[in-house]
Enzyme design. Structure first.
Site, PDB file in Angstrom:
ATOM      1  N   LYS A 242      90.516  90.075  37.716  1.00 24.13           N
ATOM      2  CA  LYS A 242      89.991  89.580  38.990  1.00 24.13           C
ATOM      3  C   LYS A 242      90.821  90.127  40.137  1.00 24.13           C
ATOM      4  O   LYS A 242      92.016  89.840  40.234  1.00 24.13           O
ATOM      5  CB  LYS A 242      90.067  88.046  39.049  1.00 24.13           C
ATOM      6  CG  LYS A 242      89.403  87.489  40.294  1.00 24.13           C
ATOM      7  CD  LYS A 242      89.779  86.054  40.596  1.00 24.13           C
ATOM      8  CE  LYS A 242      90.813  85.928  41.692  1.00 24.13           C
ATOM      9  NZ  LYS A 242      90.418  86.460  42.995  1.00 24.13           N
TER      10      LYS A 242
ATOM     11  N   GLU B  86     104.506  87.765  37.917  1.00 22.72           N
ATOM     12  CA  GLU B  86     105.277  88.527  38.903  1.00 22.72           C
ATOM     13  C   GLU B  86     105.017  87.843  40.233  1.00 22.72           C
ATOM     14  O   GLU B  86     103.930  87.930  40.794  1.00 22.72           O
ATOM     15  CB  GLU B  86     104.790  89.988  38.899  1.00 22.72           C
ATOM     16  CG  GLU B  86     105.842  90.938  39.414  1.00 22.72           C
ATOM     17  CD  GLU B  86     105.735  91.148  40.902  1.00 22.72           C
ATOM     18  OE1 GLU B  86     106.395  90.369  41.640  1.00 22.72           O
ATOM     19  OE2 GLU B  86     105.008  92.048  41.321  1.00 22.72           O
TER      20      GLU B  86
ATOM     21  N   CYS C 251     106.162  91.924  47.712  1.00 21.52           N
ATOM     22  CA  CYS C 251     106.910  90.870  47.017  1.00 21.52           C
ATOM     23  C   CYS C 251     108.399  91.190  46.976  1.00 21.52           C
ATOM     24  O   CYS C 251     109.226  90.293  46.940  1.00 21.52           O
ATOM     25  CB  CYS C 251     106.356  90.654  45.617  1.00 21.52           C
ATOM     26  SG  CYS C 251     106.162  92.167  44.711  1.00 21.52           S
TER      27      CYS C 251
ATOM     28  N   GLU D 182     109.161  82.644  51.335  1.00 21.42           N
ATOM     29  CA  GLU D 182     108.603  83.992  51.461  1.00 21.42           C
ATOM     30  C   GLU D 182     107.656  84.026  52.656  1.00 21.42           C
ATOM     31  O   GLU D 182     106.705  83.255  52.730  1.00 21.42           O
ATOM     32  CB  GLU D 182     107.852  84.345  50.174  1.00 21.42           C
ATOM     33  CG  GLU D 182     107.398  85.781  50.146  1.00 21.42           C
ATOM     34  CD  GLU D 182     106.838  86.194  48.793  1.00 21.42           C
ATOM     35  OE1 GLU D 182     106.047  85.428  48.203  1.00 21.42           O
ATOM     36  OE2 GLU D 182     107.194  87.295  48.320  1.00 21.42           O
TER      37      GLU D 182
END
Ligand code: NAP
Ligand code: MG
Length: 498
Positions: free
Chosen positions: A194, A270, A305, A404
């Site tokens: 997806k 991840e 990331c 983040e």
């Protein structure tokens, strides 16, 4: 950029009116509409304008895709094909991706707001390179022989898991797909993947090229649609054997719940990062340091990331480094992602821009000083643009240093001595990446060893597609790329023979 690269990009831009976009799920070797026929709009983040309507799948479409993948896994049309034949198909696929770099790069740029000089020159070639590396691995996977009593043989082989589920983010749509598809397919699995709903277009075209290269029907299936329906259905599916996820820590956590509450499928994660870049007082070439610091945080609009979002600098060099970073900024023009000179395109969506700006406000309220940036620009374009933003006076307990942000926002934190630097760097729930700058090689290596992160770059070492990538702590677990990256997609079997 070379002249050829510029010509290539110009040509890609001119092809925009001829793009034919694929907008339906790719299941059992063909595009087909979703059950129920729902569609949603995918927009160009640089204009805020719609590009296409994409079919909005749901759990029933996931069921169809998994059934196709299961049938293909069970009859061995892929796993039992000779490794040489599988390799040839995957190599052909990589070649086709390269041959369509302009088209795919253009799709990626209009769907994700990424600079076209990156997508055509890097994202798509690296997507092909990733598929190619794994293609080459296909016929080089040897087993082992275990010690066993005289006259007997004990083999240790690695077998495909079966059906792999993959759910990927919007920041590197094609590359993140390749990081999953390369190892999953090279090891003989079939896949249901997806894409992020905001960036589904490039993967649909890449899947079509896979079929053209000879991937048998059912081996690679793409289901488009939202995370909380399609993504969750993949996470909970009883007939998916393992799932590989890249995205936020929050959703990563959910995949563990999905697995626990369904069939204990293997989960590889991840997730996010808050990567430190440590600059010691002895770092001699501050222009070199600043250039690398800028790449680490401003590349891909900071939607990365492994973005080096915490600059931990010895207090004696802070002001000088700040100046060097400001001197770098003209090399990071913000603007139309279709302009070959642009290095910072649009953030992915209005919601995400607001979230990033929200963090700048949080930083201000916590006492940080906005040195540069921090405000939306080019609003008249309808796009979601934010210039490079630097926050000074940040402490590691502030939210801007802990959470983040996923935008071009750099926080500066001074330190006093080596232990202090390591302590600040490691004081994070994340551990994906870190950078160290020092002219003292011994110190750089000593500190690199003490950092709790999956990858450490010393003096601007740079990203290496051939080395394993992944995190410590809440940045997830399991590794992608390189030989370690194959492990998540293989089961180990021992066999005893008399
Ligand atoms: P996200 O929500 O984790 O999305 C990643 C993928 O997971 C997308 O395909 C998404 O689908 C899907 N998803 C969302 N909710 C789900 C659910 N409940 N169950 C199963 N799948 C689900 O990340 P995001 O919202 O795009 O970004 C939020 C933040 O995550 C960013 O600001 C950043 O901090 C972080 N992030 C990290 C990475 C990374 O590379 N580690 C990448 C992207 C984002 P849809 O998008 O189609 O809904
Ligand atoms: Mg889009």
């Amino acid at each position: 950029m070379t002249d050829t690269a510029v010509r290539e990009i110009e040509q890609a831009r001119n092809e925009i009116t001829r793009l034919r976009l694929r907008t339906q799920p790719f299941i059992a070797g063909e595009f087909r509409d979703v059950i129920g026929g729902a569609r949603y709009v995918t927009e160009n983040p640089a204009t805020g304008q719609p590009i296409a309507e994409v079919a909005q799948g749901g759990p029933a479409d996931v069921d169809l895709a998994v059934a196709a993948a299961r049938e293909a896994a069970d009859d061995g049309r892929w796993s039992r094909m000779s490794p040489g034949d599988r390799k040839r198909i995957l190599l052909r696929w990589a070649d086709l991706i390269d041959a369509h770099a302009r088209e795919l790069g253009l799709i990626e740029t209009i769907d994700a707001g990424k600079p076209i000089s990156d997508t055509v020159e890097l994202d798509i070639p690296e997507t092909a390179a990733c598929i190619r590396w794994h293609a080459e691995a296909t016929d080089k996977l040897y087993g082992e022989v275990a010690p066993s009593p005289e006259g007997t043989v004990a083999t240790i082989t690695r077998e495909p898991m079966g059906v792999v589920g993959a759910v990927i983010p919007w920041n590197y749509p094609a590359q993140m797909a390749a990081w999953k598809l390369g190892p999953a397919l090279a090891t003989g699995n079939t896949v249901v993947i997806k894409p992020a709903s905001m960036t589904s277009l490039s993967l649909l075209r890449i899947a079509e090229l896979g079929a053209e290269a000879g991937l048998p029907a059912g081996v690679l299936n793409v289901v488009t649609g939202p995370g909380d329906t399609v993504g969750e259905a993949i996470g909970r599916h009883l007939d998916i054997d393992c799932v590989a996820f890249t995205g936020s820590t929050e959703v990563g956590r959910r995949f563990l719940t999905y697995s626990a509450e369904s069939n204990l499928k293997r989960v590889k994660l991840e997730l996010g990062g808050k990567s430190p870049q440590i600059v010691f007082g002895d770092a001699d070439d501050l222009a070199h340091v600043a250039a690398n610091v800028a790449i680490a945080i401003f590349w891909n609009m900071g939607e990365n990331c492994s973005a080096g979002s915490r600059l931990i600098v010895h207090r004696s060099r802070k002001e000088a480094l700040l100046e060097a970073i400001e001197a770098e900024l003209p090399r990071w023009p913000v603007g139309d992602p279709l302009d070959p000179a642009t290095r910072i395109g649009a953030l992915i969506s209005r919601g995400h821009l607001e979230r990033v700006l929200g963090y700048v406000d949080v930083g201000r309220r916590e006492g940080a000083r906005v040195v540069t940036g921090g405000r939306r620009i080019l609003e008249e374009t309808g796009g979601y643009f934010l210039p490079p933003t630097v926050l000074d006076g940040v402490r590691n307990d502030m939210r801007v240093a802990r959470e983040e942000i996923f935008g071009p926002v750099l926080s500066i934190l001074p330190f006093a001595d080596e232990d202090d630097a390591v302590r600040i760097a490691n004081d994070s729930i994340f551990g994906l990446h870190a950078g160290v700058f020092s002219a003292d090689r011994e110190r750089a290596l000593r500190v690199a060893r003490r950092l709790r992160a999956g990858q450490v770059d010393v003096n601007g070492g740079g990203f290496n597609l051939l080395a394993p990538f992944g995190g410590f702590k809440q940045s997830g677990y399991g590794r992608e790329l390189g030989r370690h990256g194959l492990d998540a997609y293989l089961e180990v079997k021992s066999l005893q023979l008399p």
